[in-house]
Design a protein around this motif. Structure first.
Motif, short mmCIF file in Angstrom:
data_model
loop_
_atom_site.label_atom_id
_atom_site.label_comp_id
_atom_site.label_asym_id
_atom_site.label_seq_id
_atom_site.Cartn_x
_atom_site.Cartn_y
_atom_site.Cartn_z
N ASP A 1 23.16 96.79 58.99
CA ASP A 1 22.58 96.02 57.87
C ASP A 1 22.64 96.48 56.39
N LYS B 1 26.43 95.58 65.57
CA LYS B 1 25.60 94.27 65.37
C LYS B 1 25.46 93.95 63.70
N SER C 1 10.10 93.99 67.78
CA SER C 1 9.74 95.33 67.87
C SER C 1 8.73 95.64 66.99
N ARG D 1 19.15 102.12 60.89
CA ARG D 1 18.84 103.11 59.79
C ARG D 1 18.93 104.35 59.94
O1 NUP Z 1 12.78 92.70 67.63
C1 NUP Z 1 13.75 92.84 66.83
N1 NUP Z 1 13.59 94.12 66.27
C2 NUP Z 1 14.88 94.55 65.49
O2 NUP Z 1 14.68 95.43 64.81
C3 NUP Z 1 14.94 92.26 67.03
C4 NUP Z 1 16.20 92.66 66.19
N2 NUP Z 1 17.26 92.13 66.15
N3 NUP Z 1 16.04 93.78 65.49
C5 NUP Z 1 17.14 94.34 64.52
O3 NUP Z 1 17.40 95.39 65.18
C6 NUP Z 1 16.95 94.32 63.05
O4 NUP Z 1 16.98 93.12 62.26
C7 NUP Z 1 17.89 95.46 62.70
O5 NUP Z 1 19.09 94.94 62.56
C8 NUP Z 1 17.92 96.39 64.02
C9 NUP Z 1 17.13 97.43 63.88
O6 NUP Z 1 17.33 98.35 63.00
P1 NUP Z 1 16.73 99.73 62.52
O7 NUP Z 1 15.26 99.75 62.86
O8 NUP Z 1 17.28 100.79 63.60
O9 NUP Z 1 17.32 100.10 61.33
#
Ligand code: NUP
Length: 215
Positions: A9, A30, A114, A191
């Motif tokens: 991201d 992703k 999440s 992150r």
């Molecule tokens: O429920 C979800 N939670 C989530 O964090 C569904 C997702 N698709 N994501 C994605 O997972 C979120 O948009 C980000 O791209 C990644 C988690 O990133 P990080 O929290 O490890 O930076």
């Protein structure tokens, strides 16, 4: 071994730099709106040129079937699969699946998200979403690392590969979720890797930790 999926991201320049740095340690990538809107879908090709990994489009598609179909057709010119929402209904999800399947691309359904806000609206229907994913013979679900017991239940109900975000920046703990997962599943980390001082070192750390804990 459970797979590691990097969430990129970032803007284009940083994303390509991080992809190059971590390519030996991640199994898949992703991409989502932050990267695609700050560049274009062509970024998927550029990532593949760098690292030849599976690339999943996290577009959380959530529209009527006719529009979902158009979004899927345009998106799946790139990448290996697409993430969709299920709360819009079975017909909307099917519209994406029916585009993806003949192209040999994955349709992955978000069940419970999440973040804390997911508790109010999406958690109450998440089990049904997991069951729908199974019924539609999709290719996977997204379920939270931030709630290991929910992750376990959603994986069990769907009986599908799981992509699970939440480890690291969102407070999920690798040690707690790894026992729930198997070699078909992916741990999504963003992150905690790309915002660290040394993304390569951090990706290696997670990869080795997954290997050690998978035994
Ligand atoms: O429920 C979800 N939670 C989530 O964090 C569904 C997702 N698709 N994501 C994605 O997972 C979120 O948009 C980000 O791209 C990644 C988690 O990133 P990080 O929290 O490890 O930076």
């Amino acid at each position: 071994m459970v797979k590691l999926m990097l969430a990129l991201d970032l803007d284009k320049e940083r994303a390509l730099k991080v992809a190059e740095e971590v390519k030996d340690y991640v199994d898949a990538i992703k991409v989502g709106y932050p990267l695609v809107l700050s560049s274009s879908l062509e970024i998927v090709k550029e990532i593949k040129d760098i690292c030849e990994k599976e690339v999943i489009l996290d577009f959380k598609v959530a529209d009527i079937p006719a529009t979902n179909e158009k979004i899927a057709k345009l998106s799946l010119r790139y990448g290996d699969g697409i993430i969709v929402h299920g709360f819009v209904g079975e017909d909307s999800v099917k519209a994406v699946r029916d585009v993806a399947k003949p192209l040999n691309k994955k349709t992955i359904l978000v069940t419970e998200m999440s973040h804390p806000g997911a508790l109010r609206f999406i958690q109450p229907i998440a089990n049904e979403l997991a069951i729908m994913a199974k019924k539609l013979e999709l290719d996977g679900i997204v379920a939270p690392s931030t709630r290991p017991e929910r992750l376990r239940e959603l994986k069990h109900l769907s009986n599908l590969p799981v992509l699970t975000p939440g480890v690291g920046a969102q407070g999920g703990r690798l040690e707690e979720i790894i026992k729930i997962l198997d070699e078909n599943d992916y741990i999504i980390i963003g992150r905690a890797i790309y915002n660290s001082e040394d993304p390569k070192k951090m990706a290696k750390y997670y990869k080795e930790k997954i290997r050690a804990l998978s035994k």
